[in-house]
Design a protein around this motif. Sequence first.
Motif, PDB file in Angstrom:
ATOM      1  N   ARG A 173       0.749  -1.179  -0.114  1.00 54.08           N
ATOM      2  CA  ARG A 173      -0.114  -0.061   0.173  1.00 54.08           C
ATOM      3  C   ARG A 173       0.875   1.222   0.009  1.00 54.08           C
ATOM      4  NH1 ARG A 173      -5.088  -0.308   0.370  1.00 54.08           N
ATOM      5  NH2 ARG A 173      -6.508  -2.155   1.067  1.00 54.08           N
ATOM      6  N   ALA A 174       1.819   1.209   0.873  1.00 53.64           N
ATOM      7  CA  ALA A 174       2.776   2.570   0.789  1.00 53.64           C
ATOM      8  C   ALA A 174       3.366   2.788  -0.587  1.00 53.64           C
ATOM      9  CB  ALA A 174       4.046   2.050   1.780  1.00 53.64           C
ATOM     10  N   VAL A 175       3.775   1.679  -1.487  1.00 54.66           N
ATOM     11  CA  VAL A 175       4.296   1.943  -2.470  1.00 54.66           C
ATOM     12  C   VAL A 175       3.199   2.401  -3.530  1.00 54.66           C
ATOM     13  CG1 VAL A 175       5.177   0.597  -4.700  1.00 54.66           C
ATOM     14  CG2 VAL A 175       5.992   0.120  -2.519  1.00 54.66           C
ATOM     15  N   GLU A 176       2.055   1.826  -3.409  1.00 55.02           N
ATOM     16  CA  GLU A 176       0.963   2.178  -4.176  1.00 55.02           C
ATOM     17  C   GLU A 176       0.583   3.831  -4.129  1.00 55.02           C
ATOM     18  OE1 GLU A 176      -3.878   1.955  -3.967  1.00 55.02           O
ATOM     19  OE2 GLU A 176      -2.734   0.164  -3.578  1.00 55.02           O
ATOM     20  N   GLN A 177       0.662   4.219  -2.765  1.00 51.56           N
ATOM     21  CA  GLN A 177       0.424   5.675  -2.501  1.00 51.56           C
ATOM     22  C   GLN A 177       1.284   6.762  -2.892  1.00 51.56           C
ATOM     23  OE1 GLN A 177      -2.693   6.537  -1.045  1.00 51.56           O
ATOM     24  NE2 GLN A 177      -3.217   4.528  -1.652  1.00 51.56           N
ATOM     25  N   VAL A 178       2.784   6.336  -2.808  1.00 50.13           N
ATOM     26  CA  VAL A 178       3.610   7.111  -3.157  1.00 50.13           C
ATOM     27  C   VAL A 178       3.537   7.356  -4.689  1.00 50.13           C
ATOM     28  CG1 VAL A 178       6.138   7.433  -3.646  1.00 50.13           C
ATOM     29  CG2 VAL A 178       5.277   6.623  -1.476  1.00 50.13           C
ATOM     30  N   PHE A 179       3.201   6.257  -5.560  1.00 50.69           N
ATOM     31  CA  PHE A 179       3.417   6.429  -7.017  1.00 50.69           C
ATOM     32  C   PHE A 179       2.100   7.129  -7.510  1.00 50.69           C
ATOM     33  CE2 PHE A 179       6.946   3.676  -6.930  1.00 50.69           C
ATOM     34  CZ  PHE A 179       7.823   3.670  -8.130  1.00 50.69           C
ATOM     35  N   ILE A 181       0.358   9.437  -6.029  1.00 44.98           N
ATOM     36  CA  ILE A 181       0.112  10.947  -5.734  1.00 44.98           C
ATOM     37  C   ILE A 181       1.222  11.564  -6.737  1.00 44.98           C
ATOM     38  CG2 ILE A 181       0.718  12.553  -4.046  1.00 44.98           C
ATOM     39  CD1 ILE A 181      -0.154  10.590  -1.935  1.00 44.98           C
ATOM     40  N   GLY A 182       2.516  11.049  -6.414  1.00 46.71           N
ATOM     41  CA  GLY A 182       3.463  11.429  -7.648  1.00 46.71           C
ATOM     42  C   GLY A 182       3.335  11.599  -9.009  1.00 46.71           C
ATOM     43  N   MET A 183       2.723  10.565  -9.437  1.00 47.86           N
ATOM     44  CA  MET A 183       2.279  10.695 -10.944  1.00 47.86           C
ATOM     45  C   MET A 183       1.049  11.382 -11.278  1.00 47.86           C
ATOM     46  SD  MET A 183       4.779   8.816 -12.243  1.00 47.86           S
ATOM     47  CE  MET A 183       4.266   9.045 -13.801  1.00 47.86           C
ATOM     48  N   ALA A 184      -0.057  11.421 -10.276  1.00 46.80           N
ATOM     49  CA  ALA A 184      -1.179  12.048 -10.473  1.00 46.80           C
ATOM     50  C   ALA A 184      -0.792  13.402 -10.600  1.00 46.80           C
ATOM     51  CB  ALA A 184      -2.215  11.851  -9.345  1.00 46.80           C
ATOM     52  N   VAL A 185       0.076  14.106  -9.612  1.00 45.65           N
ATOM     53  CA  VAL A 185       0.385  15.428  -9.574  1.00 45.65           C
ATOM     54  C   VAL A 185       1.087  15.791 -10.707  1.00 45.65           C
ATOM     55  CG1 VAL A 185       1.737  17.226  -8.611  1.00 45.65           C
ATOM     56  CG2 VAL A 185       0.370  15.611  -7.168  1.00 45.65           C
ATOM     57  N   THR A 186       2.031  14.902 -11.371  1.00 41.73           N
ATOM     58  CA  THR A 186       2.622  15.252 -12.581  1.00 41.73           C
ATOM     59  C   THR A 186       1.722  15.350 -13.729  1.00 41.73           C
ATOM     60  OG1 THR A 186       4.716  13.980 -11.725  1.00 41.73           O
ATOM     61  CG2 THR A 186       4.491  14.389 -14.083  1.00 41.73           C
ATOM     62  N   PHE A 187       1.201  14.342 -13.936  1.00 43.65           N
ATOM     63  CA  PHE A 187       0.131  14.482 -15.058  1.00 43.65           C
ATOM     64  C   PHE A 187      -0.968  15.567 -15.143  1.00 43.65           C
ATOM     65  CE2 PHE A 187       0.523   9.707 -15.447  1.00 43.65           C
ATOM     66  CZ  PHE A 187       1.414   9.584 -16.649  1.00 43.65           C
ATOM     67  N   VAL A 188      -1.349  15.975 -14.002  1.00 42.83           N
ATOM     68  CA  VAL A 188      -2.306  17.112 -13.899  1.00 42.83           C
ATOM     69  C   VAL A 188      -1.691  18.457 -14.325  1.00 42.83           C
ATOM     70  CG1 VAL A 188      -3.940  18.542 -12.507  1.00 42.83           C
ATOM     71  CG2 VAL A 188      -3.999  16.137 -12.204  1.00 42.83           C
ATOM     72  N   SER A 189      -0.229  18.256 -13.634  1.00 45.19           N
ATOM     73  CA  SER A 189       0.549  19.513 -13.979  1.00 45.19           C
ATOM     74  C   SER A 189       0.957  19.884 -15.327  1.00 45.19           C
ATOM     75  CB  SER A 189       1.963  19.598 -13.013  1.00 45.19           C
ATOM     76  OG  SER A 189       1.634  19.347 -11.651  1.00 45.19           O
ATOM     77  N   ILE A 190       1.239  18.655 -16.238  1.00 47.08           N
ATOM     78  CA  ILE A 190       1.461  19.112 -17.541  1.00 47.08           C
ATOM     79  C   ILE A 190       0.194  19.050 -18.546  1.00 47.08           C
ATOM     80  CG2 ILE A 190       3.700  17.900 -17.183  1.00 47.08           C
ATOM     81  CD1 ILE A 190       2.264  15.361 -18.525  1.00 47.08           C
ATOM     82  N   THR A 201      -3.304   7.049 -10.565  1.00 46.23           N
ATOM     83  CA  THR A 201      -3.886   5.798  -9.746  1.00 46.23           C
ATOM     84  C   THR A 201      -3.572   4.457 -10.544  1.00 46.23           C
ATOM     85  OG1 THR A 201      -5.840   6.977  -9.040  1.00 46.23           O
ATOM     86  CG2 THR A 201      -5.994   4.671  -8.740  1.00 46.23           C
ATOM     87  N   ALA A 202      -3.470   4.684 -11.698  1.00 55.43           N
ATOM     88  CA  ALA A 202      -3.194   3.486 -12.531  1.00 55.43           C
ATOM     89  C   ALA A 202      -1.621   2.859 -12.412  1.00 55.43           C
ATOM     90  CB  ALA A 202      -3.444   3.525 -14.225  1.00 55.43           C
ATOM     91  N   PHE A 203      -0.796   4.156 -12.353  1.00 51.02           N
ATOM     92  CA  PHE A 203       0.605   3.892 -12.049  1.00 51.02           C
ATOM     93  C   PHE A 203       0.913   3.394 -10.557  1.00 51.02           C
ATOM     94  CE2 PHE A 203       1.128   6.109 -16.043  1.00 51.02           C
ATOM     95  CZ  PHE A 203       2.346   5.456 -16.668  1.00 51.02           C
ATOM     96  N   GLY A 204       0.039   3.852  -9.688  1.00 50.57           N
ATOM     97  CA  GLY A 204       0.384   3.459  -8.322  1.00 50.57           C
ATOM     98  C   GLY A 204       0.070   1.972  -8.384  1.00 50.57           C
ATOM     99  N   PHE A 205      -1.123   1.380  -8.992  1.00 52.96           N
ATOM    100  CA  PHE A 205      -1.190  -0.131  -8.952  1.00 52.96           C
ATOM    101  C   PHE A 205      -0.337  -0.746  -9.621  1.00 52.96           C
ATOM    102  CE2 PHE A 205      -5.867   0.967  -7.870  1.00 52.96           C
ATOM    103  CZ  PHE A 205      -5.704   0.020  -6.897  1.00 52.96           C
ATOM    104  N   ILE A 206       0.404  -0.415 -10.945  1.00 51.21           N
ATOM    105  CA  ILE A 206       1.461  -0.849 -11.654  1.00 51.21           C
ATOM    106  C   ILE A 206       2.718  -1.138 -10.549  1.00 51.21           C
ATOM    107  CG2 ILE A 206       3.050  -0.538 -13.400  1.00 51.21           C
ATOM    108  CD1 ILE A 206       0.887   0.868 -14.956  1.00 51.21           C
ATOM    109  N   ALA A 207       3.047  -0.142  -9.922  1.00 49.24           N
ATOM    110  CA  ALA A 207       4.181  -0.246  -9.011  1.00 49.24           C
ATOM    111  C   ALA A 207       3.976  -1.301  -7.912  1.00 49.24           C
ATOM    112  CB  ALA A 207       4.601   1.320  -8.587  1.00 49.24           C
ATOM    113  N   SER A 208       2.613  -1.026  -7.172  1.00 48.04           N
ATOM    114  CA  SER A 208       2.271  -1.889  -6.134  1.00 48.04           C
ATOM    115  C   SER A 208       2.397  -3.370  -6.643  1.00 48.04           C
ATOM    116  CB  SER A 208       1.083  -1.512  -5.587  1.00 48.04           C
ATOM    117  OG  SER A 208       0.591  -2.280  -4.637  1.00 48.04           O
TER     118      SER A 208
END
Length: 538
Positions: A173-179, A181-190, A201-208
């Motif tokens: 779960r820790a890995v899922e959350q870190v990825f 949040i990080g990827m969501a902020v990145t995608f929204v920012s661009i 969220t999708a990238f969080g599940f991939i990493a987890s």
Amino acid sequence: MEEADVSPRENPSESPNGSSKILRGSFLMMVSYLFFRVGGYLYRFILSRMLGPEGYGLVGLTTPFQGIFQVLSAGGFPPAISKFVAQHNAVDEKDMARQVILTSLKFMMVAGTLFGILIFFSADWIANFYFQKPAMVYPLQAVALITPFSVIVGALRGAFQGVYKMELVVASRAVEQVFMIGMAVTFVSIGFYAAGAVLGTAFGFIASAIVSIILLKKYVWVLFPKPVNKISFKDELVLLKTLLVFSIPVAITALSEMAIYDVGPLVIGRYLPAQDAGYYTTADPIARLPLIISLSVAAVILPAASEAASLKDKVLLENYITQSYRYVVLLVLPLCVGIAIFAQPLLSLLFGSNYIFGAPALSILVVGMTFYTLFMVSSSIIQGMGHPRLPMIILIIGTVLNIILNFLMVPMYGIIGAAVATTIVAFSIMVVILWKTCHITEVKLPYLDFAKIGFASAIMGLSIYFIPKMDLELFGTVIDLGLLAAIIIAPIIYTIIFALIGGFTKRDIRVVRRYSKKFGPLSGAVEKVVKFIDRFVK
């Protein structure tokens, strides 16, 4: 029975297989769900401000579909894996425990891929025909990337729970959350807008999923060595049928569970603007905060109840059930009271002043979640006892009632109507399942403990209700100093009142002291609190 010094067999709370297993497992699962909730709140806190009420409303309307297709893809297998792995492991059937995991993974990966394709091609119809919001097309299509990987994560977490390796669930779960949040902020920012949040969220599940596979090989497969004789295809089909018989009702139950609190947003999206969905979507996760506790206990009580039933140990089963209910209510009720009183300051602090219009709905909805926590624990107990259809039937009836009430009340009362409808349904299904649980297990609820907890919570609530509001603006965020004061004062008042009326037991003292050294620098303060409480324990 609680205070006497007896053998481990006579006092399950002191045995390795007694309450200590429930408490340790529940604590670790609570840490897991805390990661999930804290990460989720951070995700919402950031994105609600980046997207605004309308954009965040689009994300909120997409979330129910993400959950629906995840459940359909998983097919109810994670609880089935947990149950059957624990069951086979308890009687030393290592080969079958391993095969349960492998067979489930095969089925779930195929289902996840198929449902991912389905949501991708149905996104246009859902966005334009039902919601009449074309901007939802891309966020819904992004859900298609989530399902294939979420089912892998779900299956492996079920395996971790089945062998009581809750720390592995925490890690995944820790890995899922870190990825996420990080990827969501990145995608929204661009510039990906609401779709970027879902892609995160999708990238969080991939990493987890990747990390969970590594953890499975390192910590679970060593418990279940590869068998010499490979299972035949026919025997595997028989096993799959057994898993499906258990998991299909669980899947229907899970869908119905989601409908209890996701019908509201779906109906709101149909009749109201996207910004109203944004207000409700910010209130809903705060209302679900108490579910951290009930989810953690429910995840542990299912395999524990299954194990006790397999061993035909009624004393152990009774201890599991009564202590699970007691600890859930002990923590959940005062938390819900506090949230209901400080709904508006909480929304303003977490999401900004633009979202305070969701406060009335939050104050009502958190009451419904209080009822729902007890339903969840009871549901897991009944599933662990081998009756997965009963929660399913109750929830299906509750879902139908919730749909009817929401379609009647949302057009008239807006988001408050959705909150009231959900609360009515949550109370109804709680009453029914508590009655059935007591009938099936022949265990009486700890009514006296409930009454003491309710009294202490009421006194605490009255005390913090009169704390004056003192708004302070800091970095553009309005902070209610009264809320901060209540967070400090409320636990003290609650603990003192509960101790004075004799709510704590010798078992509570033993449990806290057993884990007090793990509080680090706070161990001394914890010991002082324990000594104070111990003075009032009979």
